[in-house]
Scaffold this motif. Structure first.
Motif, PDB file in Angstrom:
ATOM      1  N   ASP A 113      -7.990  -1.396  -0.220  1.00 31.59           N
ATOM      2  CA  ASP A 113      -7.147  -0.443   0.524  1.00 31.59           C
ATOM      3  C   ASP A 113      -7.425   1.012   0.153  1.00 31.59           C
ATOM      4  OD1 ASP A 113      -5.963  -0.341  -1.922  1.00 31.59           O
ATOM      5  OD2 ASP A 113      -3.994  -1.070  -1.261  1.00 31.59           O
ATOM      6  N   ALA A 165      -0.060  -6.011   5.823  1.00 30.32           N
ATOM      7  CA  ALA A 165       0.182  -4.649   5.361  1.00 30.32           C
ATOM      8  C   ALA A 165       1.260  -4.574   4.293  1.00 30.32           C
ATOM      9  CB  ALA A 165       0.549  -3.772   6.543  1.00 30.32           C
ATOM     10  N   GLU A 189      -7.911  -5.624   1.241  1.00 27.47           N
ATOM     11  CA  GLU A 189      -7.385  -5.410   2.585  1.00 27.47           C
ATOM     12  C   GLU A 189      -7.887  -6.505   3.534  1.00 27.47           C
ATOM     13  OE1 GLU A 189      -6.738  -1.136   4.141  1.00 27.47           O
ATOM     14  OE2 GLU A 189      -8.619  -1.849   5.032  1.00 27.47           O
ATOM     15  N   SER A 190      -9.185  -6.821   3.375  1.00 29.67           N
ATOM     16  CA  SER A 190      -9.728  -7.877   4.229  1.00 29.67           C
ATOM     17  C   SER A 190     -10.948  -8.482   3.571  1.00 29.67           C
ATOM     18  CB  SER A 190     -10.114  -7.332   5.606  1.00 29.67           C
ATOM     19  OG  SER A 190     -11.210  -6.453   5.485  1.00 29.67           O
ATOM     20  N   SER A 244      -7.107  -0.920  -6.705  1.00 35.10           N
ATOM     21  CA  SER A 244      -6.753  -1.088  -5.297  1.00 35.10           C
ATOM     22  C   SER A 244      -6.608  -2.567  -4.984  1.00 35.10           C
ATOM     23  CB  SER A 244      -7.831  -0.459  -4.414  1.00 35.10           C
ATOM     24  OG  SER A 244      -9.104  -0.976  -4.778  1.00 35.10           O
ATOM     25  N   LYS A 258       1.599  -6.266   1.725  1.00 37.67           N
ATOM     26  CA  LYS A 258       1.006  -6.574   0.424  1.00 37.67           C
ATOM     27  C   LYS A 258       1.640  -7.790  -0.254  1.00 37.67           C
ATOM     28  CE  LYS A 258      -1.529  -2.719   0.053  1.00 37.67           C
ATOM     29  NZ  LYS A 258      -1.628  -2.293   1.432  1.00 37.67           N
TER      30      LYS A 258
END
Ligand code: ZN
Length: 658
Positions: free
Chosen positions: A579, A631, A606-607, A603, A633
């Motif tokens: 992220d 999103a 994210e994907s 971090s 988390k």
């Protein structure tokens, strides 16, 4: 042969797929362009000429019948004396008890026999020069299935053997009863497509005669040679053939006799109709000028410029990518309305196309059929593989080059269907074909031994394309093109095998690829990799009340797990995004059942995505290739990108349509 109707259906459905970049069309110079006129014929011919056919045929349009005499000189290059000679009698396939029709009915119990589809070829006299009349020595044989009612192969035993290196001359009188168009041959109203119409000797191959029966899913295999063919028919007929017109004679009975010559080919076909319009054009490539004849049926004239343009584009790209087109002619026959059974077929220097009067410009079906059938001039016409036994080498490689050419000409994401509301590219279309029934048969199955007609088509056309598209990831697109060029130049006018193809690809790429071909070509292993898990967790997860002042100071442990769901082992790339914008690319050999990647970073993940460049077309489930962390988390959930989702949706649709 076989028009890709699936592609048409999907194209007309017009379901959306996101844009891809237009395919790069890098070219390489053709290594050795052939020149047709450089040397006298006797000194050097393109092919080793085993056969010389001289046929005189008379068409009786009232009876849809042909009477003909054939002189065949067979050059015994088998290295040993030959006493038995098998002949294909393909037109006997369209009879209710034939092997061909038995297989049609097996795969489709709703198929009902249509008497007008009956056809036959009858040999009325068979002689061998110097050995007399051998008509009584002919017998039907059934090497594939012992079906005694199948009369598609005849064998004759000569009284004396033909010595090695000697010629034998056969004189054969025969009669054809043509069917209403079925399986690429026959008549429709005043239209004739005459294919597989004369007694054709088998091929001595791998130390034995290779002369299979005609099956629902088999095509052809024959030796190279020369054809001198005289066709007598009414004077108002417009005729297209796979030969050069040598002479025209008008006869006193209202007929005309056209004489054609063709050499370094292994078949001869022709079409005729008084309703054809002959659209002529020329194209010039590295081996000289090619005369193009497009014989258009009434009502289809709007498509004529599309056929001509596609033929010239195909000639150009094959010349640039694969090798020279050494013939001086190309004939395209456009079947009339309702004659699709005659469409989408290849013969040496003659192909049949397919269209409809209502064909919209955005449906690239006429283009696709011409690119496909023209491609067979290379993969079948010149590289004359055994289509009975290794159909993937002609239909499959040809479907791959068709895909590359359609993408180059019409855009990778719009090469099958291109409408304002929706597009479809051929990579996807071929993959949908493959996904229909991907696991029953390997590419290498003899054509008539596939589970059924559908599996034959989906594997031979769709899977081979997808296997070669995926091979691009391993050796590179340009290297694969170079390998096809080398394979063509090395094996044109011969009968290579799958081993020859694989060896050539390995040689050109400099890579041992048996691990891949063993699974993709000889095997039925299924291919599916997925992201099993991707999540991040604070390293000090127990300190729930003492977060640092800045979230970015917190360390997270990230886990990404990739899983091999099926048996096909293939190295995969994995792209992980965090992220803070950082990207990490990983590579996994794919041998174990799963692989976990672990990171300690400031971090969170994210994907994660397998095959981020979308090159592994063999993966049968794109849906599980990516993982997007939610999103908030806390939870993760599987999402697919639009591309994967649309593909999966279309694959499902395909399975209903096929
Ligand atoms: Zn084909």
């Amino acid at each position: 042969m076989r028009s890709n109707t699936t592609a048409l259906l999907l194209g007309l459905l017009g379901l959306p797929l996101p844009a891809g970049s237009r395919q790069a069309t890098s070219t390489h110079p053709v290594a050795q362009a052939h020149t047709k006129t450089a040397e006298p014929e006797k000194q050097r011919t393109l092919s080793t000429r085993v056969v010389a056919y001289d046929i005189a045929a008379r068409l009786d349009p009232a009876k849809h019948a042909i009477t003909a005499s054939e002189t065949l000189i067979y050059h015994n290059l088998t290295g040993q004396p030959q006493k038995q000679f098998p002949f294909h009698l393909y037109l006997n396939a369209f009879q209710p008890q034939s092997t061909f029709m038995t297989e049609v009915r097996r795969d489709d119990p709703d198929y009902s026999w249509k008497p007008e589809h009956y056809s036959a070829i009858k040999i009325t006299q068979f002689e061998a020069t110097g050995m007399g009349d051998l008509t009584n020595r002919m017998q039907f044989i059934h090497p594939d299935d012992n079906n005694t009612a199948d009369h598609t192969v005849m064998q004759v035993e000569l009284p004396t053997a033909v010595p090695a290196g000697a010629d034998v001359e056969f004189k054969i009188s025969f009669e054809d009863q043509m069917p209403e168009v079925v399986a690429r041959t026959g008549y429709l109203r005043d239209f004739y497509m005459i294919g597989q119409w004369f007694p054709k000797v088998g091929v001595w191959w791998k130390g034995a005669w290779n002369c299979h029966q005609f099956h629902h899913d088999t095509e052809f295999f024959a030796d190279f040679g020369t054809f001198d063919v005289k066709v007598t028919l009414p004077q108002n007929e417009v005729v297209g053939t796979g030969g050069d017109l040598v002479s025209t004679t008008n006869n006193s009975d209202g007929t005309k006799t056209l004489t054609f010559h063709s050499e370094d080919v292994h078949d001869f076909s022709w079409g005729a109709s008084p309703s054809f319009t002959d659209v002529e054009d020329t194209w010039t490539g590295s081996a000289g000028t090619v005369k193009i004849h497009v014989l258009m049926s009434p009502g289809n004239m709007d498509t004529a410029p599309r056929y001509v343009k596609t033929a010239k584009d195909s000639l150009t790209l094959f010349d640039q990518w694969i090798g020279p087109y050494p013939y001086d002619r190309l004939t395209i026959i456009d079947p009339p309305h309702g004659g699709f059974q005659a469409g989408g077929m290849e013969y040496p220097t003659l192909v049949t196309a397919d269209t409809a009067w209502y064909m919209p410009k955005g449906a690239l079906f006429p283009e696709l059929v011409v690119v496909h059938e023209f491609g067979h001039q290379y993969w079948y016409g010149m590289v004359a593989t055994n289509e009975f036994e290794e159909a993937w080498l002609d239909e499959g490689i040809n479907s791959y080059t068709e895909t590359k050419i359609m993408n180059a000409l019409y855009g990778k994401s719009t090469s099958v269907g291109n409408f304002p509301f929706a597009q479809l590219g051929e990579d996807d279309s071929q993959r949908f074909t493959y996904l229909g029934r991907p696991d029953l048969d390997p590419l290498t199955r003899f054509a008539w031994l596939f589970y059924d007609d559908r599996s034959y088509g989906e594997i031979t056309y769709g899977k081979t394309t997808v296997v070669l598209l995926t091979l691009e990831k391993i050796i590179g697109e340009d290297t694969l093109r170079q390998a096809l060029h080398t394979y063509f130049m090395r094996y044109r006018f011969t009968h290579p095998t799958g081993s020859d193809f694989i060896r050539t690809v390995e040689e050109v790429s400099g890579k041992d690829l048996h691990w891949y071909f063993d699974q993709a070509v000889s095997g039925t292993e299924m291919f599916d990799y997925s992201i099993l898990d991707a999540h991040s967790d604070p390293l000090k997860w127990w300190e729930t009340s003492s977060h640092p002042s800045s979230p970015k100071d917190e360390l997270y442990r990230t886990y990404v797990t990739v899983r091999r769901n099926d048996d096909f082992i293939f190295p995969v790339d994995v792209r992980i995004r965090f992220d803070d914008g950082q990207i990490v690319d990983e590579h996994w050999d794919g041998r174990d059942r799963w692989k976990r990647f672990t990171y300690d970073r400031n971090s969170e993940v994210e994907s994660a995505e397998i095959d981020p460049d979308h090159q592994i077309w063999l993966d049968r489930n794109f849906y599980n290739n990516s993982y997007l962390v939610d999103a908030d988390k806390r939870a993760t959930k599987k999402l697919s990108n639009i591309w994967g989702f649309a593909s999966q949706f279309l694959a499902q649709l395909f399975s209903w349509l096929a």
